[in-house]
Design a protein around this motif. Sequence first.
Motif, PDB file in Angstrom:
ATOM      1  N   HIS A 165      -0.102 -20.736 -25.071  1.00  0.00           N
ATOM      2  CA  HIS A 165       1.101 -20.812 -25.908  1.00  0.00           C
ATOM      3  C   HIS A 165       1.920 -19.526 -25.806  1.00  0.00           C
ATOM      4  N   GLN A 166       1.236 -18.390 -25.857  1.00  0.00           N
ATOM      5  CA  GLN A 166       1.956 -17.117 -25.826  1.00  0.00           C
ATOM      6  C   GLN A 166       2.602 -16.862 -24.468  1.00  0.00           C
ATOM      7  N   VAL A 167       1.924 -17.235 -23.390  1.00  0.00           N
ATOM      8  CA  VAL A 167       2.507 -17.033 -22.060  1.00  0.00           C
ATOM      9  C   VAL A 167       3.701 -17.957 -21.846  1.00  0.00           C
ATOM     10  N   THR A 168       3.541 -19.240 -22.196  1.00  0.00           N
ATOM     11  CA  THR A 168       4.613 -20.204 -21.943  1.00  0.00           C
ATOM     12  C   THR A 168       5.812 -20.006 -22.861  1.00  0.00           C
ATOM     13  N   ILE A 176       6.054 -14.463 -24.445  1.00  0.00           N
ATOM     14  CA  ILE A 176       5.624 -13.237 -25.129  1.00  0.00           C
ATOM     15  C   ILE A 176       5.470 -12.073 -24.149  1.00  0.00           C
ATOM     16  N   ILE A 177       4.976 -12.340 -22.932  1.00  0.00           N
ATOM     17  CA  ILE A 177       4.791 -11.255 -21.954  1.00  0.00           C
ATOM     18  C   ILE A 177       5.876 -11.286 -20.883  1.00  0.00           C
ATOM     19  N   GLY A 178       6.947 -12.018 -21.125  1.00  0.00           N
ATOM     20  CA  GLY A 178       8.008 -12.129 -20.127  1.00  0.00           C
ATOM     21  C   GLY A 178       7.623 -13.095 -19.020  1.00  0.00           C
ATOM     22  N   LYS A 179       8.135 -12.864 -17.846  1.00  0.00           N
ATOM     23  CA  LYS A 179       7.818 -13.724 -16.705  1.00  0.00           C
ATOM     24  C   LYS A 179       6.470 -13.331 -16.124  1.00  0.00           C
ATOM     25  N   PRO A 180       5.486 -14.247 -16.133  1.00  0.00           N
ATOM     26  CA  PRO A 180       4.165 -13.899 -15.590  1.00  0.00           C
ATOM     27  C   PRO A 180       4.211 -13.726 -14.077  1.00  0.00           C
ATOM     28  N   GLY A 181       3.516 -12.687 -13.605  1.00  0.00           N
ATOM     29  CA  GLY A 181       3.486 -12.430 -12.174  1.00  0.00           C
ATOM     30  C   GLY A 181       2.103 -12.545 -11.571  1.00  0.00           C
ATOM     31  N   VAL A 182       1.090 -12.057 -12.306  1.00  0.00           N
ATOM     32  CA  VAL A 182      -0.286 -12.063 -11.806  1.00  0.00           C
ATOM     33  C   VAL A 182      -1.219 -12.522 -12.922  1.00  0.00           C
ATOM     34  N   ALA A 183      -2.194 -13.349 -12.561  1.00  0.00           N
ATOM     35  CA  ALA A 183      -3.196 -13.799 -13.528  1.00  0.00           C
ATOM     36  C   ALA A 183      -4.576 -13.694 -12.904  1.00  0.00           C
ATOM     37  N   MET A 195     -10.001 -14.102 -18.909  1.00  0.00           N
ATOM     38  CA  MET A 195      -8.703 -14.388 -18.304  1.00  0.00           C
ATOM     39  C   MET A 195      -7.714 -13.314 -18.705  1.00  0.00           C
ATOM     40  N   GLU A 196      -6.710 -13.125 -17.848  1.00  0.00           N
ATOM     41  CA  GLU A 196      -5.695 -12.116 -18.093  1.00  0.00           C
ATOM     42  C   GLU A 196      -4.402 -12.536 -17.416  1.00  0.00           C
ATOM     43  N   PHE A 197      -3.291 -12.399 -18.117  1.00  0.00           N
ATOM     44  CA  PHE A 197      -1.974 -12.666 -17.556  1.00  0.00           C
ATOM     45  C   PHE A 197      -1.130 -11.395 -17.685  1.00  0.00           C
ATOM     46  N   ALA A 198      -0.484 -10.999 -16.604  1.00  0.00           N
ATOM     47  CA  ALA A 198       0.407  -9.848 -16.615  1.00  0.00           C
ATOM     48  C   ALA A 198       1.825 -10.315 -16.316  1.00  0.00           C
ATOM     49  N   GLY A 199       2.750  -9.987 -17.216  1.00  0.00           N
ATOM     50  CA  GLY A 199       4.146 -10.335 -17.029  1.00  0.00           C
ATOM     51  C   GLY A 199       5.006  -9.089 -16.973  1.00  0.00           C
ATOM     52  N   ASP A 200       6.319  -9.275 -16.846  1.00  0.00           N
ATOM     53  CA  ASP A 200       7.200  -8.103 -16.739  1.00  0.00           C
ATOM     54  C   ASP A 200       7.482  -7.464 -18.096  1.00  0.00           C
ATOM     55  N   GLN A 201       6.883  -8.038 -19.182  1.00  0.00           N
ATOM     56  CA  GLN A 201       7.056  -7.437 -20.495  1.00  0.00           C
ATOM     57  C   GLN A 201       5.740  -7.220 -21.229  1.00  0.00           C
ATOM     58  N   GLY A 202       4.630  -7.381 -20.521  1.00  0.00           N
ATOM     59  CA  GLY A 202       3.366  -7.136 -21.196  1.00  0.00           C
ATOM     60  C   GLY A 202       2.193  -7.824 -20.540  1.00  0.00           C
ATOM     61  N   VAL A 203       1.017  -7.629 -21.126  1.00  0.00           N
ATOM     62  CA  VAL A 203      -0.237  -8.190 -20.627  1.00  0.00           C
ATOM     63  C   VAL A 203      -0.970  -8.842 -21.802  1.00  0.00           C
ATOM     64  N   ILE A 204      -1.589  -9.976 -21.560  1.00  0.00           N
ATOM     65  CA  ILE A 204      -2.410 -10.632 -22.573  1.00  0.00           C
ATOM     66  C   ILE A 204      -3.727 -11.038 -21.930  1.00  0.00           C
ATOM     67  N   ARG A 205      -4.811 -10.871 -22.653  1.00  0.00           N
ATOM     68  CA  ARG A 205      -6.108 -11.189 -22.070  1.00  0.00           C
ATOM     69  C   ARG A 205      -7.067 -11.692 -23.138  1.00  0.00           C
ATOM     70  N   ALA A 206      -8.102 -12.386 -22.689  1.00  0.00           N
ATOM     71  CA  ALA A 206      -9.161 -12.886 -23.576  1.00  0.00           C
ATOM     72  C   ALA A 206     -10.470 -12.858 -22.810  1.00  0.00           C
ATOM     73  N   TYR A 207     -11.417 -12.039 -23.253  1.00  0.00           N
ATOM     74  CA  TYR A 207     -12.720 -11.919 -22.616  1.00  0.00           C
ATOM     75  C   TYR A 207     -13.783 -12.416 -23.591  1.00  0.00           C
ATOM     76  N   SER A 208     -14.591 -13.381 -23.171  1.00  0.00           N
ATOM     77  CA  SER A 208     -15.579 -13.957 -24.080  1.00  0.00           C
ATOM     78  C   SER A 208     -16.611 -12.935 -24.539  1.00  0.00           C
TER      79      SER A 208
END
Length: 347
Positions: free
Chosen positions: A132-135, A138-145, A233-246
């Motif tokens: 939800h946050q990526v789509t 929240i982190i801008g345009k995602p570039g690498v996951a 998992m981790e998503f990096a965009g042009d405005q930030g990074v979001i991640r979730a590690y179990s």
Amino acid sequence: MRVAVLGCGTMGWVHARSYAKLKEVQLVGVCDVEKEEADKLAAACGTTAYERFEELLDEVCPDVVSICLPTPLHCKYTVMAAEAGVHVICEKPVSSTAKEAEIMDVVCRSNQVRLLIAHVGRFFPAYADVAHQVTTGIIGKPGVAHARRIGPHPGLLKNWYNDERESGGVIMDLMIHDIDYMRSVLGEVLTVYAQRRTLTHLDYAWVTLKFEQGAIANLEGMWGYPGPFQTAMEFAGDQGVIRAYSDETNTVIIRQSGLSTERQSMEGSDVTRKHEPLLLRKSPELQSAYDRELSHFIECIQSGSQPDVTFHDACMAFKIARAAIESAHTGKLVNVMEYEEKGGFPG
């Protein structure tokens, strides 16, 4: 609705226990060719055990059946259920071949029953929240996951996992969760490149997906990890990074291997105490991802609404996984849109 479970292995237990908790369904039977396994599950869930699927269909007339069998059996029993007018919730992957998937779809449509493929990954709260946050930007345009999914080798418990012609290996059976998830977040996959290493009770794969909109995702999957099951998992965009590690969000973390012995002196005598490895659910939930998934699917069957994971989604996850297996075998980059399956899983 009256529901039944076909296959009383690990996933059969998961589905049956979820159904036993759901108020909107009645679990009317479980079935397995190994009658003792069916008896155990039936006793645990307060229902009836069957050894033959035909007998279950005739006697309890379910509205829905969960198919929790080895992948090569998905097509056969989906067709059997559909021809009996029973809706199907089938464990992933959809089938062993694209042709089988097509047959499943055609037969279910012609008999006017729903066919839902259980890709549970999207129903875990952390995954749903990150998506939800990526789509929503929240982190801008995602570039690498990045995504990682590692755990023990299931072939130690069920031998059919050891035959790649049946299970498809770690890419098709385990990594397909992250393939489906990444596609749901980042869109259509353009190319796939894979590397893989296999030994006895070890199957490791690294898969790189390039998406049409330009993002790249690196996926790591492993059967045979000498530790607890983990996801990340981790998503990096042009405005930030979001991640979730179990392993960083567990409520309780306990690490203990093997059988340890402790000697203590009590009132002048030695006392030996043995400590068994302690298994504990690490993040207790009021409702599991499987509860959410099956409740959602039942609601879709009742209302006729579109499920969050469509049959097309399941087929695309299968196609990308199959292309990754091909890339791992050939060492070449595979264009997903141009890829045509040459047969079943490679032997």
